[in-house]
Design a protein around this motif. Structure first.
Motif, PDB file in Angstrom:
ATOM      1  N   LYS A 169       0.833  -1.205   0.000  1.00 50.27           N
ATOM      2  CA  LYS A 169       0.000   0.000   0.000  1.00 50.27           C
ATOM      3  C   LYS A 169       0.867   1.254   0.000  1.00 50.27           C
ATOM      4  O   LYS A 169       0.616   2.204  -0.763  1.00 50.27           O
ATOM      5  CB  LYS A 169      -0.920  -0.013   1.229  1.00 50.27           C
ATOM      6  N   LYS A 170       1.894   1.259   0.816  1.00 54.24           N
ATOM      7  CA  LYS A 170       2.789   2.410   0.894  1.00 54.24           C
ATOM      8  C   LYS A 170       3.486   2.672  -0.442  1.00 54.24           C
ATOM      9  O   LYS A 170       3.721   3.817  -0.821  1.00 54.24           O
ATOM     10  CB  LYS A 170       3.833   2.177   1.991  1.00 54.24           C
ATOM     11  N   SER A 171       3.796   1.612  -1.172  1.00 56.79           N
ATOM     12  CA  SER A 171       4.495   1.764  -2.453  1.00 56.79           C
ATOM     13  C   SER A 171       3.612   2.416  -3.512  1.00 56.79           C
ATOM     14  O   SER A 171       4.104   3.066  -4.427  1.00 56.79           O
ATOM     15  CB  SER A 171       4.961   0.399  -2.967  1.00 56.79           C
ATOM     16  N   GLY A 172       2.306   2.179  -3.414  1.00 58.55           N
ATOM     17  CA  GLY A 172       1.386   2.712  -4.412  1.00 58.55           C
ATOM     18  C   GLY A 172       1.263   1.855  -5.661  1.00 58.55           C
ATOM     19  O   GLY A 172       0.542   2.212  -6.594  1.00 58.55           O
ATOM     20  N   PHE A 173       1.935   0.724  -5.702  1.00 60.40           N
ATOM     21  CA  PHE A 173       1.926  -0.126  -6.884  1.00 60.40           C
ATOM     22  C   PHE A 173       0.750  -1.111  -6.842  1.00 60.40           C
ATOM     23  O   PHE A 173       0.366  -1.583  -5.774  1.00 60.40           O
ATOM     24  CB  PHE A 173       3.236  -0.904  -7.007  1.00 60.40           C
ATOM     25  N   PRO A 174       0.181  -1.448  -8.003  1.00 58.63           N
ATOM     26  CA  PRO A 174      -0.937  -2.398  -8.049  1.00 58.63           C
ATOM     27  C   PRO A 174      -0.462  -3.840  -8.050  1.00 58.63           C
ATOM     28  O   PRO A 174       0.714  -4.134  -8.313  1.00 58.63           O
ATOM     29  CB  PRO A 174      -1.608  -2.051  -9.384  1.00 58.63           C
ATOM     30  N   ALA A 175      -1.407  -4.756  -7.800  1.00 57.39           N
ATOM     31  CA  ALA A 175      -1.097  -6.187  -7.753  1.00 57.39           C
ATOM     32  C   ALA A 175      -1.985  -6.950  -8.724  1.00 57.39           C
ATOM     33  O   ALA A 175      -3.179  -6.662  -8.847  1.00 57.39           O
ATOM     34  CB  ALA A 175      -1.291  -6.723  -6.345  1.00 57.39           C
ATOM     35  N   ILE A 176      -1.385  -7.905  -9.416  1.00 59.96           N
ATOM     36  CA  ILE A 176      -2.120  -8.828 -10.278  1.00 59.96           C
ATOM     37  C   ILE A 176      -1.979 -10.201  -9.627  1.00 59.96           C
ATOM     38  O   ILE A 176      -0.920 -10.814  -9.679  1.00 59.96           O
ATOM     39  CB  ILE A 176      -1.566  -8.813 -11.707  1.00 59.96           C
ATOM     40  N   VAL A 177      -3.043 -10.661  -8.973  1.00 63.03           N
ATOM     41  CA  VAL A 177      -2.954 -11.798  -8.058  1.00 63.03           C
ATOM     42  C   VAL A 177      -3.365 -13.106  -8.746  1.00 63.03           C
ATOM     43  O   VAL A 177      -4.394 -13.183  -9.407  1.00 63.03           O
ATOM     44  CB  VAL A 177      -3.834 -11.557  -6.820  1.00 63.03           C
ATOM     45  N   GLY A 178      -2.561 -14.145  -8.547  1.00 59.68           N
ATOM     46  CA  GLY A 178      -2.859 -15.466  -9.079  1.00 59.68           C
ATOM     47  C   GLY A 178      -1.615 -16.061  -9.729  1.00 59.68           C
ATOM     48  O   GLY A 178      -0.554 -15.440  -9.739  1.00 59.68           O
ATOM     49  N   GLN A 191       3.918 -21.639  -1.348  1.00 56.36           N
ATOM     50  CA  GLN A 191       3.363 -22.423  -0.240  1.00 56.36           C
ATOM     51  C   GLN A 191       2.261 -21.682   0.506  1.00 56.36           C
ATOM     52  O   GLN A 191       1.386 -22.304   1.121  1.00 56.36           O
ATOM     53  CB  GLN A 191       4.482 -22.806   0.741  1.00 56.36           C
ATOM     54  N   ASN A 192       2.255 -20.354   0.452  1.00 55.47           N
ATOM     55  CA  ASN A 192       1.233 -19.565   1.150  1.00 55.47           C
ATOM     56  C   ASN A 192       0.165 -19.029   0.195  1.00 55.47           C
ATOM     57  O   ASN A 192      -0.539 -18.075   0.519  1.00 55.47           O
ATOM     58  CB  ASN A 192       1.885 -18.406   1.905  1.00 55.47           C
ATOM     59  N   MET A 193       0.042 -19.659  -0.944  1.00 53.40           N
ATOM     60  CA  MET A 193      -0.958 -19.245  -1.929  1.00 53.40           C
ATOM     61  C   MET A 193      -2.368 -19.441  -1.383  1.00 53.40           C
ATOM     62  O   MET A 193      -2.697 -20.484  -0.829  1.00 53.40           O
ATOM     63  CB  MET A 193      -0.774 -20.062  -3.208  1.00 53.40           C
ATOM     64  N   ASP A 194      -3.216 -18.402  -1.560  1.00 55.71           N
ATOM     65  CA  ASP A 194      -4.579 -18.481  -1.044  1.00 55.71           C
ATOM     66  C   ASP A 194      -5.441 -17.446  -1.759  1.00 55.71           C
ATOM     67  O   ASP A 194      -4.971 -16.356  -2.089  1.00 55.71           O
ATOM     68  CB  ASP A 194      -4.579 -18.205   0.464  1.00 55.71           C
ATOM     69  N   PHE A 195      -6.705 -17.782  -1.978  1.00 59.09           N
ATOM     70  CA  PHE A 195      -7.614 -16.840  -2.629  1.00 59.09           C
ATOM     71  C   PHE A 195      -7.904 -15.613  -1.767  1.00 59.09           C
ATOM     72  O   PHE A 195      -8.438 -14.618  -2.262  1.00 59.09           O
ATOM     73  CB  PHE A 195      -8.929 -17.540  -3.001  1.00 59.09           C
TER      74      PHE A 195
END
Length: 394
Positions: free
Chosen positions: A258-267, A279-283
């Motif tokens: 959040k502090k970075s301001g960058f977006p995430a593309i999750v999956g 190993q910590n992958m989760d929806f």
């Protein structure tokens, strides 16, 4: 002209219509309204969307469709150039095969555009392209080229080059090689600006200019928290834009993202935890990031998860905390904004490309069918018509 009438329209632009109409001409949306007279508009083609849900065409923000072709094996796999760790000059456009059968699956699922590029075996993989899912000539399918520069951290480049007994074999060398390449690219940019008349372009550095000029982002393959934070650190050091792709452990460092301001593309979260770094992958990751105010898109990373399951992946994320509205945004307007193409696609708005998907329910639900897919104002998929064709063939 094409008129869509009587549909429940979710524009993804802050407006919805319980019983609305969309008028399309020359591949563009010219009007969105509660009522458009069929007689007055002069439409040559009409779709009655009564009882159906009308959405902007769905968007896959990170995949390898057409580069890793289905059913083709080595001959159809052009995803990774795995003999040199820094290859910014290679272009997805030169490796995408529009005849890949997965494009048909995408269209039949309401997916109208995709961000496609090299894989993650290299520190720098090359240039991504944002394209439509219909066509035979890749240049005609293009929306934004180049659209991003692929970089990768962690397990993939480490594994690939460790097997060759050459750098990079550690996360330190991955970061060091990327910094070196960026430093040289900035030196190249400065030299070009100083000596405009006598400058001789370098093919291997010229490709960096859209990134350095802030026109396109770095597209960072990052799963683990340390890789996510290293990607952010390097982007900040050089003043560059970046998208955090996969972002598997992003929920563990949500405040820092959040502090970075960058977006995430999750999956891809609908996949096996077959590597240490996932190993910590989760929806739940997408929902946690969204609640922190981070812009989120969902990816299948096709062919890791097949592209037609994009809306289902968004549905699982919605179920695990992202919510229905944000789930739909993650595969429409958010994906478009993250990919820098929201002026063309991602919402049903006047002046935008007429890329529209019509469903018999919420596409994030498993029993929902895509009924129509429209790209550039053309009906590319009609479930009723195609069903009749199949019955006749049988």
């Amino acid at each position: 002209m094409l008129l869509i009438k009587n549909g429940k329209i979710l524009t993804m632009a802050g407006v919805s219509y319980e019983n609305g109409c969309i008028l399309i001409n020359n591949g563009k949306i010219v009007k969105v309204s509660e009522e458009i007279s069929e007689m007055e508009c002069g439409a040559s083609e009409v779709i009655d969307a009564s009882g159906l849900l009308v959405l902007p065409g769905l968007i896959e923000a990170h995949c390898h469709i057409g580069i890793t072709e289905e059913k083709k094996g080595f001959e159809g796999d052009d995803c990774n150039e795995m003999v040199e760790p820094v290859t910014p000059y290679i272009r997805a456009m030169d490796g995408i095969n529009p005849m890949d059968s997965a494009f048909h699956n995408a269209v039949c699922s309401g997916i109208t555009s995709v961000m496609v590029g090299p894989g993650s075996s290299n520190v720098v993989g090359g240039q991504f392209a944002f394209i439509k899912t219909d066509g035979r000539n890749i240049e005609d399918m293009a929306v934004l080229v180049p659209a991003a520069m692929k970089i990768a951290f962690g397990e993939n480049p480490k594994t690939n080059y460790n097997d060759m007994e050459k750098m990079p074999t550690t996360r330190m060398s991955i970061a060091g090689m990327l910094r070196e390449e960026l430093f040289k690219a900035f030196q190249y940019k400065k030299e070009k600006e100083r000596n405009k008349e006598d400058f001789v372009p370098d093919f291997r550095k010229e490709c960096w200019l859209p990134v350095l000029n802030g026109e396109i982002p770095l597209k960072a393959h990052v799963h683990r928290t340390d890789d996510i934070l290293t990607a952010i650190r390097i982007a900040n050091e050089f003043g560059l834009k970046i998208t955090l792709d996969h972002c598997t452990e992003g929920h563990l460092v949500a405040d820092e993202i959040k502090k970075s301001g960058f977006p995430a593309i999750v999956g891809p979260s609908l996949a096996s935890r077959n590597k240490i770094e996932v190993q910590n992958m989760d929806f739940k990751t997408a929902g946690i990031l969204n609640k922190k105010g981070i812009k989120v898109a969902i990816t299948t990373d096709h062919p890791v998860t097949r592209i037609q399951y994009l809306p289902i992946c968004a549905g699982f994320a919605a179920k695990e905390g992202l919510g229905i509205e944000e789930g739909l945004k993650s595969i429409t307007i958010n994906a478009a904004e993250i990919c820098n193409v929201s002026h063309r696609v991602g919402s049903i708005s006047e002046g935008k490309d007429a890329d529209i998907a019509i469903f018999d329910g919420n596409p994030m639900e498993t029993f929902t069918n895509c009924i129509y897919t429209i790209i550039n104002g053309r009906v590319l998929y009609d479930r009723f018509r195609d069903s009749e064709k199949n019955e006749k063939q049988q």
